[in-house]
Motif scaffolding. Structure first.
Motif, PDB file in Angstrom:
ATOM      1  N   SER A  15       0.916  -1.247   0.004  1.00 47.54           N
ATOM      2  CA  SER A  15       0.053  -0.083  -0.018  1.00 47.54           C
ATOM      3  C   SER A  15       0.979   1.337  -0.037  1.00 47.54           C
ATOM      4  CB  SER A  15      -0.926  -0.094   1.240  1.00 47.54           C
ATOM      5  OG  SER A  15      -0.086   0.451   2.359  1.00 47.54           O
ATOM      6  N   ASP A  16       0.225   2.377   0.139  1.00 52.59           N
ATOM      7  CA  ASP A  16       1.034   3.580   0.102  1.00 52.59           C
ATOM      8  C   ASP A  16       1.762   3.907   1.314  1.00 52.59           C
ATOM      9  OD1 ASP A  16       0.244   4.245  -2.561  1.00 52.59           O
ATOM     10  OD2 ASP A  16      -1.342   5.566  -1.975  1.00 52.59           O
ATOM     11  N   ASP A  17       1.321   3.016   2.426  1.00 49.05           N
ATOM     12  CA  ASP A  17       2.114   3.135   3.939  1.00 49.05           C
ATOM     13  C   ASP A  17       2.843   2.033   4.212  1.00 49.05           C
ATOM     14  OD1 ASP A  17       0.686   5.533   4.205  1.00 49.05           O
ATOM     15  OD2 ASP A  17      -1.151   4.472   4.627  1.00 49.05           O
ATOM     16  N   GLY A  18       3.108   1.082   3.326  1.00 46.56           N
ATOM     17  CA  GLY A  18       4.095   0.008   3.550  1.00 46.56           C
ATOM     18  C   GLY A  18       3.720  -1.326   2.905  1.00 46.56           C
ATOM     19  N   ALA A  19       4.088  -2.269   3.593  1.00 45.54           N
ATOM     20  CA  ALA A  19       3.802  -3.772   2.989  1.00 45.54           C
ATOM     21  C   ALA A  19       3.925  -4.744   3.889  1.00 45.54           C
ATOM     22  CB  ALA A  19       4.953  -4.087   1.706  1.00 45.54           C
ATOM     23  N   PHE A  20       3.385  -6.019   3.657  1.00 44.29           N
ATOM     24  CA  PHE A  20       3.428  -6.967   4.610  1.00 44.29           C
ATOM     25  C   PHE A  20       3.336  -8.335   3.600  1.00 44.29           C
ATOM     26  CE2 PHE A  20      -0.806  -6.052   4.537  1.00 44.29           C
ATOM     27  CZ  PHE A  20      -1.689  -7.405   4.813  1.00 44.29           C
ATOM     28  N   GLY A 120      -1.185   0.276   6.822  1.00 42.37           N
ATOM     29  CA  GLY A 120      -2.271   1.203   6.439  1.00 42.37           C
ATOM     30  C   GLY A 120      -3.533   0.547   5.793  1.00 42.37           C
ATOM     31  N   LEU A 121      -3.544  -0.717   6.153  1.00 41.65           N
ATOM     32  CA  LEU A 121      -4.803  -1.668   5.704  1.00 41.65           C
ATOM     33  C   LEU A 121      -5.214  -2.356   6.966  1.00 41.65           C
ATOM     34  CD1 LEU A 121      -2.762  -3.254   2.585  1.00 41.65           C
ATOM     35  CD2 LEU A 121      -4.447  -1.124   2.227  1.00 41.65           C
TER      36      LEU A 121
END
Length: 241
Positions: A15-20, A120-121
């Motif tokens: 996402s625009d706020d990071g990843a996992f 962010g999700l």
């Protein structure tokens, strides 16, 4: 399981706020290095069968001992209740040993329909039908909803999981109709299509088809049940809601 051209189960969620990373089966660590630094990512595990989690022992070596970029802090690892114990035994130096992964991961236990935030999700877990504790994930963000079954036999919870999802990533291990397959373990292409139709999902992506399976039969069976777009998951595939 791994095929000649693909790792086992694992999805990079960005996402625009990071990843996992969602599931971490054999081969995922190698694939992940093409896209992200493995030392920097949180992990979510649907269940603890080997094909969904057993690249984590290799990841620990990277996170602890990389000569220039080891992990700078602990990342979150969301999983079933016994994740810490199961992965600790799998990572140990001896058969009766235990590797305490809490130096590199902050373990969190998944609870039914209790949302948590990553990158962010919003992630919400639904109980699936499998021989061990297993979860499907509904991921909601500003651009839409992605649902992922993990491993499951047919259960009405799959329909709830995928309700109105923009993208539904559904296992189809039994490929065609699965009529002669063992019960309460996996789904067929026909069941995946039926679940997508009943849930009102957008695009259906079929995954978890073994290398000895018939992906064309899975596609045909799913399309016979569901008139929306149906695709096969493939290495490097980008899925956007």
């Amino acid at each position: 399981m791994c095929g000649p051209d693909a790792a086992a189960s694992g999805f990079l969620v960005e996402s625009d706020d990071g990843a996992f990373v969602m599931d971490f089966g054999p081969g995922v660590l190698g694939e992940l290095q093409k896209y992200r630094d493995p030392a920097e990512l949180d992990i979510v595990l649907s269940h603890l069968h080997a094909d969904h989690c057993l690249d984590i022992p290799g990841l620990l070596v990277w996170r602890r001992f990389h000569p220039t970029k080891p992990s700078a802090h602990r990342n979150l690892l969301w999983g079933p209740a016994d994740s810490h114990d199961r992965l600790g035994h799998a990572s140990a130096d001896t058969g009766d040993g235990f590797d305490d992964l809490s130096d590199t991961f902050d373990f969190r236990t998944i609870a039914e329909r209790v949302p948590f935030e990553l990158a962010g999700l919003t992630v919400e877990a639904y109980p699936m039908l499998h021989p061990i504790e297993a979860w499907g994930f509904r991921i909601t963000g500003p651009n839409g909803v992605v649902a992922y079954t993990g491993d499951t036999g047919w259960t009405d919870a799959v329909i709830d999981l995928a309700r109105d999802a923009d993208v539904f990533i559904c296992e189809a291990t039994w490929c065609g109709d699965g009529d002669d397959a063992p019960a309460d373990m996996h789904m067929s292409g026909a069941e995946a299509g039926r679940a997508a139709r009943l849930a009102g999902a957008g695009t259906l992506v079929l995954t978890h088809i073994p290398p000895y399976g018939d992906p064309d039969a899975a596609l045909a069976a799913a399309r016979a049940e569901f008139d929306g777009p149906v695709e096969l998951a493939r290495p490097g595939m980008v899925i956007e809601p």
